[in-house]
Scaffold this motif. Structure first.
Motif, PDB file in Angstrom:
ATOM      1  N   LEU A 174     144.170 108.181 -73.864  1.00  0.00           N
ATOM      2  CA  LEU A 174     143.570 109.388 -73.296  1.00  0.00           C
ATOM      3  C   LEU A 174     142.048 109.303 -73.350  1.00  0.00           C
ATOM      4  O   LEU A 174     141.359 109.693 -72.406  1.00  0.00           O
ATOM      5  N   SER A 175     141.520 108.761 -74.448  1.00  0.00           N
ATOM      6  CA  SER A 175     140.070 108.596 -74.570  1.00  0.00           C
ATOM      7  C   SER A 175     139.537 107.658 -73.493  1.00  0.00           C
ATOM      8  O   SER A 175     138.516 107.930 -72.856  1.00  0.00           O
ATOM      9  N   TRP A 176     140.239 106.544 -73.286  1.00  0.00           N
ATOM     10  CA  TRP A 176     139.770 105.564 -72.300  1.00  0.00           C
ATOM     11  C   TRP A 176     139.860 106.103 -70.877  1.00  0.00           C
ATOM     12  O   TRP A 176     138.934 105.928 -70.079  1.00  0.00           O
ATOM     13  N   THR A 177     140.974 106.726 -70.540  1.00  0.00           N
ATOM     14  CA  THR A 177     141.111 107.262 -69.179  1.00  0.00           C
ATOM     15  C   THR A 177     140.131 108.413 -68.947  1.00  0.00           C
ATOM     16  O   THR A 177     139.650 108.611 -67.830  1.00  0.00           O
ATOM     17  N   HIS A 178     139.828 109.160 -69.996  1.00  0.00           N
ATOM     18  CA  HIS A 178     138.836 110.236 -69.900  1.00  0.00           C
ATOM     19  C   HIS A 178     137.466 109.661 -69.575  1.00  0.00           C
ATOM     20  O   HIS A 178     136.755 110.160 -68.691  1.00  0.00           O
ATOM     21  N   PHE A 179     137.073 108.594 -70.290  1.00  0.00           N
ATOM     22  CA  PHE A 179     135.780 107.965 -70.024  1.00  0.00           C
ATOM     23  C   PHE A 179     135.734 107.379 -68.612  1.00  0.00           C
ATOM     24  O   PHE A 179     134.762 107.584 -67.873  1.00  0.00           O
ATOM     25  N   LEU A 180     136.777 106.642 -68.230  1.00  0.00           N
ATOM     26  CA  LEU A 180     136.788 106.017 -66.908  1.00  0.00           C
ATOM     27  C   LEU A 180     136.790 107.075 -65.804  1.00  0.00           C
ATOM     28  O   LEU A 180     136.155 106.886 -64.756  1.00  0.00           O
ATOM     29  N   ASN A 181     137.473 108.175 -66.024  1.00  0.00           N
ATOM     30  CA  ASN A 181     137.476 109.257 -65.048  1.00  0.00           C
ATOM     31  C   ASN A 181     136.054 109.784 -64.836  1.00  0.00           C
ATOM     32  O   ASN A 181     135.611 109.969 -63.697  1.00  0.00           O
ATOM     33  N   ALA A 182     135.334 110.011 -65.937  1.00  0.00           N
ATOM     34  CA  ALA A 182     133.957 110.493 -65.842  1.00  0.00           C
ATOM     35  C   ALA A 182     133.062 109.460 -65.173  1.00  0.00           C
ATOM     36  O   ALA A 182     132.211 109.794 -64.335  1.00  0.00           O
ATOM     37  N   PHE A 183     133.241 108.186 -65.520  1.00  0.00           N
ATOM     38  CA  PHE A 183     132.426 107.105 -64.960  1.00  0.00           C
ATOM     39  C   PHE A 183     132.620 106.995 -63.451  1.00  0.00           C
ATOM     40  O   PHE A 183     131.652 106.952 -62.683  1.00  0.00           O
ATOM     41  N   PHE A 184     133.877 106.973 -63.018  1.00  0.00           N
ATOM     42  CA  PHE A 184     134.154 106.846 -61.585  1.00  0.00           C
ATOM     43  C   PHE A 184     133.728 108.105 -60.817  1.00  0.00           C
ATOM     44  O   PHE A 184     133.194 108.001 -59.704  1.00  0.00           O
TER      45      PHE A 184
END
Length: 303
Positions: free
Chosen positions: A67-77
Motif C-alpha cells: 500500500l505504501s509503494w502503490t501510494h507513492f507511485l500513484n502520487a508520482f504518476f
C-alpha cells in the motif's frame, strides 16, 4: 511608471485583494462553524456521530508495504500527469510529433504521448492497488459498509472546518469523510479520468461513428479537465491535513509501516518528495523524446 507595467501592477493588486478576501471568508467560515458547534442540537449530533467510519472491528488494521509503494507511485504518476496535462492545454504549437510505426495515421504531440504513457503506468499501478486491496481485505478502509457513513462524514466535515480535528488513526482506519473521499478518488474520479482520457487520445477508434455519437468528444473534454482539477485539489487538501493532524504519526503509518511517533516516516517521505521533484524536472523533451523513439517515430519541431 510606464503604461506597459500598469496592467501587471493592477493584476498584482487584484491578486492581493483576492487573496485577502479569500482569507477573510475562510476565517469567517471557521468562526461561524465554531458558533454552530456551540448550539445544543449540533453538539448532540456530533456526540451521536463522532465521525468515525463504520466498518467491521479489527479489519484493515495497519499499512502493508504494497500500500505504501502503490501510494507513492500513484502520487508520482499523478504529478507527471497533471504536469503534462497543463502543458497540453497551453501548448499552441507542439515541440515534437510522435507517430506510431504500425499505424502511420496514429500520431500525436510528444507531450500528449508522454501524458498517455504515464497514464498507462498510473492505470497499471492502480490495478495492482485495487487487486491487492480486495485480496487482503483492506478494501473496508475505503469502501463504506454502512449508510451511517454519511452523517459521520458530515460530522467530520464540521469538525474539520471548526479546526477541531476529528479523532482518527490512519493505522487502524479512517474517519468517514476520509473514507468517502478515498472511495471517490479510487472508484469515481479515476474511472472518469480513464474513460474521458481514452476518448481524447489518438488511440480512440475515430471511424466508429455510432460509438462516437453515443460518446461525443465534447463530453469527454468537458469532464476530463475538471477531474484533473479535482485530483489536484484533493492532493493539496490531503497533504495539508496529513501535516496538520499529526504529521509524524501519519507519515510513519504510510511510509514506514509503523504506528509510532518518530522521524523515520518523515525522512522516507522527504526522499519521495525529492524523487517526485526529480521526475518533474526530468519531464522535458530532451528526456522524453529518446524514450518515445523506443515506441514510435519522433520528429522534433524544426528538424
Amino acid at each position: 511608471m510606464t503604461p506597459a507595467r500598469t496592467p501587471v501592477l493592477l493584476r498584482a493588486i487584484y491578486g492581493l485583494f483576492g487573496a485577502a478576501a479569500l482569507a477573510l471568508c475562510v476565517f469567517m467560515l471557521v468562526f461561524f462553524t465554531r458558533w454552530l458547534v456551540s448550539l445544543a442540537p449540533v453538539a448532540g449530533f456530533l456526540a451521536e456521530y463522532p465521525g468515525a467510519a463504520p466498518m467491521p472491528a479489527g479489519s484493515g488494521v495497519g499499512i502493508p508495504a504494497w500500500l505504501s509503494w502503490t501510494h507513492f507511485l500513484n502520487a508520482f504518476f499523478l504529478l507527471l500527469i497533471i504536469r503534462s496535462g497543463v502543458r497540453i492545454r497551453g501548448e499552441k504549437s507542439p515541440s515534437g510529433l510522435w507517430t506510431s510505426r504500425r499505424v502511420k495515421k496514429r500520431r500525436m504531440s510528444l507531450t500528449m504521448w508522454f501524458h498517455v504513457a504515464v497514464d498507462v503506468l498510473w492505470m497499471l499501478n492502480g490495478l495492482v492497488f485495487v487487486v491487492l486491496l480486495f485480496a487482503t481485505g483492506h478494501w473496508v478502509r475505503i469502501v463504506p459498509t454502512s449508510w451511517e457513513v454519511f452523517p459521520h462524514a458530515l460530522s467530520a466535515l464540521i469538525q474539520y472546518v471548526s479546526l477541531d480535528w476529528p479523532t482518527h488513526s490512519g493505522w487502524t482506519g479512517y474517519n468517514a469523510l476520509q473514507q468517502l473521499s478515498y472511495f471517490a478518488i479510487v472508484f469515481v474520479a479515476s474511472p472518469l479520468a480513464i474513460l474521458t482520457g481514452a476518448r481524447l487520445s489518438a488511440f480512440w477508434p475515430r471511424g466508429a461513428d455510432r460509438l462516437n455519437r453515443l460518446y461525443p468528444l465534447d463530453l469527454a473534454k468537458a469532464v476530463h479537465y475538471p477531474v484533473m482539477l479535482f485530483f489536484a485539489g484533493f492532493a493539496v487538501v490531503h497533504v495539508g491535513l496529513v501535516f496538520a493532524t499529526g504529521a509524524l504519526r501519519n507519515l510513519n503509518a504510510m511510509y514506514a509501516g509503523q504506528d509510532a511517533v518518530n522521524w523515520t516516516g518523515f525522512w522516507i517521505f522527504t526522499v519521495s518528495v525529492l524523487a517526485m521533484a526529480g521526475g518533474w524536472v526530468a519531464a522535458r523533451d530532451r528526456v522524453i523524446a529518446p524514450i518515445a523513439r523506443l515506441f514510435g517515430d519522433v520528429r522534433m519541431r524544426g528538424r
